[in-house]
Design an enzyme around this catalytic site. Structure first.
Site, PDB file in Angstrom:
ATOM      1  N   ASP A 149       0.877  -1.151   0.179  1.00  0.00           N
ATOM      2  CA  ASP A 149      -0.105  -0.028   0.003  1.00  0.00           C
ATOM      3  C   ASP A 149       0.730   1.069   0.001  1.00  0.00           C
ATOM      4  OD1 ASP A 149       0.745   0.427   2.810  1.00  0.00           O
ATOM      5  OD2 ASP A 149      -1.173   0.324   3.399  1.00  0.00           O
ATOM      6  N   HIS A 150       0.347   2.508   0.280  1.00  0.00           N
ATOM      7  CA  HIS A 150       1.121   3.746   0.171  1.00  0.00           C
ATOM      8  C   HIS A 150       1.888   3.792   1.153  1.00  0.00           C
ATOM      9  CE1 HIS A 150      -2.375   4.029   2.782  1.00  0.00           C
ATOM     10  NE2 HIS A 150      -1.758   5.104   3.326  1.00  0.00           N
TER      11      HIS A 150
ATOM     12  N   ARG B 162      -1.855 -31.011   8.845  1.00  0.00           N
ATOM     13  CA  ARG B 162      -2.215 -29.865   9.364  1.00  0.00           C
ATOM     14  C   ARG B 162      -2.739 -29.001   8.528  1.00  0.00           C
ATOM     15  NH1 ARG B 162       2.563 -30.802  13.695  1.00  0.00           N
ATOM     16  NH2 ARG B 162       1.633 -32.425  14.898  1.00  0.00           N
TER      17      ARG B 162
ATOM     18  N   CYS C 167       2.601  -3.676   3.964  1.00  0.00           N
ATOM     19  CA  CYS C 167       1.695  -2.447   4.224  1.00  0.00           C
ATOM     20  C   CYS C 167       2.450  -1.974   5.463  1.00  0.00           C
ATOM     21  CB  CYS C 167       0.099  -2.880   4.276  1.00  0.00           C
ATOM     22  SG  CYS C 167      -0.177  -3.937   5.682  1.00  0.00           S
ATOM     23  N   GLY C 168       1.567  -1.125   6.153  1.00  0.00           N
ATOM     24  CA  GLY C 168       2.222  -0.513   7.512  1.00  0.00           C
ATOM     25  C   GLY C 168       2.415  -1.564   8.544  1.00  0.00           C
ATOM     26  N   THR C 169       1.824  -2.333   8.956  1.00  0.00           N
ATOM     27  CA  THR C 169       2.214  -3.537   9.793  1.00  0.00           C
ATOM     28  C   THR C 169       2.142  -4.800   8.943  1.00  0.00           C
ATOM     29  OG1 THR C 169      -0.171  -3.922  10.050  1.00  0.00           O
ATOM     30  CG2 THR C 169       0.862  -2.448  11.671  1.00  0.00           C
ATOM     31  N   GLY C 170       1.642  -5.027   7.870  1.00  0.00           N
ATOM     32  CA  GLY C 170       1.813  -6.371   7.232  1.00  0.00           C
ATOM     33  C   GLY C 170       0.547  -7.068   7.617  1.00  0.00           C
ATOM     34  N   VAL C 171      -0.184  -6.635   8.572  1.00  0.00           N
ATOM     35  CA  VAL C 171      -1.488  -7.225   9.013  1.00  0.00           C
ATOM     36  C   VAL C 171      -2.809  -7.318   7.980  1.00  0.00           C
ATOM     37  CG1 VAL C 171      -3.461  -7.509  10.933  1.00  0.00           C
ATOM     38  CG2 VAL C 171      -0.941  -7.156  11.391  1.00  0.00           C
ATOM     39  N   GLY C 172      -3.013  -6.100   7.942  1.00  0.00           N
ATOM     40  CA  GLY C 172      -4.128  -5.877   6.745  1.00  0.00           C
ATOM     41  C   GLY C 172      -4.178  -6.520   5.448  1.00  0.00           C
TER      42      GLY C 172
ATOM     43  N   ARG D 209       6.250  -0.091   8.668  1.00  0.00           N
ATOM     44  CA  ARG D 209       6.328   0.727   9.989  1.00  0.00           C
ATOM     45  C   ARG D 209       6.991  -0.106  10.974  1.00  0.00           C
ATOM     46  NH1 ARG D 209       0.280   3.401   8.972  1.00  0.00           N
ATOM     47  NH2 ARG D 209       0.881   5.175   8.115  1.00  0.00           N
TER      48      ARG D 209
ATOM     49  N   HIS E 223       3.369 -32.300   8.931  1.00  0.00           N
ATOM     50  CA  HIS E 223       2.893 -30.869   8.490  1.00  0.00           C
ATOM     51  C   HIS E 223       1.864 -30.866   7.821  1.00  0.00           C
ATOM     52  CE1 HIS E 223       6.133 -29.616  11.397  1.00  0.00           C
ATOM     53  NE2 HIS E 223       6.760 -30.177  10.577  1.00  0.00           N
TER      54      HIS E 223
ATOM     55  N   HIS F 100       7.241 -25.680   8.220  1.00  0.00           N
ATOM     56  CA  HIS F 100       5.950 -26.149   8.838  1.00  0.00           C
ATOM     57  C   HIS F 100       4.514 -25.872   8.376  1.00  0.00           C
ATOM     58  CE1 HIS F 100       8.164 -27.320  13.050  1.00  0.00           C
ATOM     59  NE2 HIS F 100       8.924 -27.590  11.789  1.00  0.00           N
ATOM     60  N   ASN F 101       4.539 -24.545   7.930  1.00  0.00           N
ATOM     61  CA  ASN F 101       3.052 -24.247   7.392  1.00  0.00           C
ATOM     62  C   ASN F 101       2.802 -24.031   5.969  1.00  0.00           C
ATOM     63  OD1 ASN F 101       3.930 -22.267  10.145  1.00  0.00           O
ATOM     64  ND2 ASN F 101       2.397 -23.811  10.581  1.00  0.00           N
TER      65      ASN F 101
END
Ligand code: RB5
Length: 156
Positions: A8-9, A136, A65-70, A109, A133, A98-99
Site C-alpha cells: 500500500d502507500h 495440519r 503495508c504499515g504492519t503487514g496485518v491488513g 512501519r 505438517h 511447517h506451514n
C-alpha cells in the site's frame, strides 16, 4: 522463480528496496503496486498478489503495508493462500518449513530494510518439510473450504 509483490502507500519505498533486492538475486518480480504515495487500500494488493499465487502465475508472494496485518488478512481470504506476517527471520523460516506459507508479509512501519531482507532470505531459503505438517495444512484448508472441521465435530 517468480515472486509477486504488492503493497500500500505506506510501503512504496520498502517495496522498491525489496523488489530490487530480489532482482539482484536473479528472481523475477511481478509488481502489483502501488507505486504511488497516494492513499491506497491494501486489500486490493492483497487480493491481486493472492490471486497471482493461487493461480500459479507466481511461485510465491510478498506483501508489505504499515504492519503487514491488513494486507495479509486480505490475501488469506483467497483460496489456497497461506500468508504469514513476520517481523523476524525465525518465524519466516518456520512458516515455510511447517506451514508451507506461500505469501510473506511484513510491515514498513515495523521493520527496517536490512531486517526485511533477512526475513525475506530466511523465508525464501527454507523448504516445506511435509510429513506431519501436511495433515495440519489439509485441516486448515478443510476449515476454509467447508466451514467445518470433521475431527472437531467427531469430538462433540
Ligand atoms: C494504513 O494506514 C495502514 O492501516 C496499513 O498500511 C496497514 O498497516 C494495515 O494493516
Amino acid at each position: 522463480m517468480q515472486v509477486a509483490i504488492g503493497n500500500d502507500h505506506v510501503a512504496v519505498e520498502l517495496k522498491r528496496i525489496i523488489k530490487e533486492y530480489l532482482e539482484e538475486k536473479g528472481i523475477k518480480v511481478a509488481d502489483f503496486g502501488t507505486n504511488s504515495p497516494e492513499r491506497f487500500d491494501y486489500p486490493l494488493s492483497g487480493y491481486r498478489v493472492g490471486k497471482a499465487v493461487a493461480l500459479g502465475e507466481a511461485d510465491l508472494g510478498i506483501l508489505i503495508c504499515g504492519t503487514g496485518v491488513g494486507i495479509s488478512l486480505a490475501a488469506n481470504k483467497v483460496r489456497g493462500i497461506r500468508a504469514v506476517v513476520c517481523s523476524e527471520p525465525y518465524t519466516a523460516r518456520l512458516s515455510r518449513q511447517h506451514n508451507n506459507t506461500n505469501i510473506l508479509a511484513f510491515g514498513a512501519r515495523v521493520v527496517g530494510s536490512e531486517l526485511a531482507k533477512m526475513i525475506v532470505d530466511a523465508w525464501l531459503d527454507a523448504e516445506f518439510e511435509g510429513g506431519r505438517h501436511q495433515k495440519r495444512i489439509d485441516m486448515i484448508a478443510e476449515i476454509a473450504d467447508t466451514q467445518r472441521l470433521a475431527v472437531a465435530e467427531d469430538d462433540e
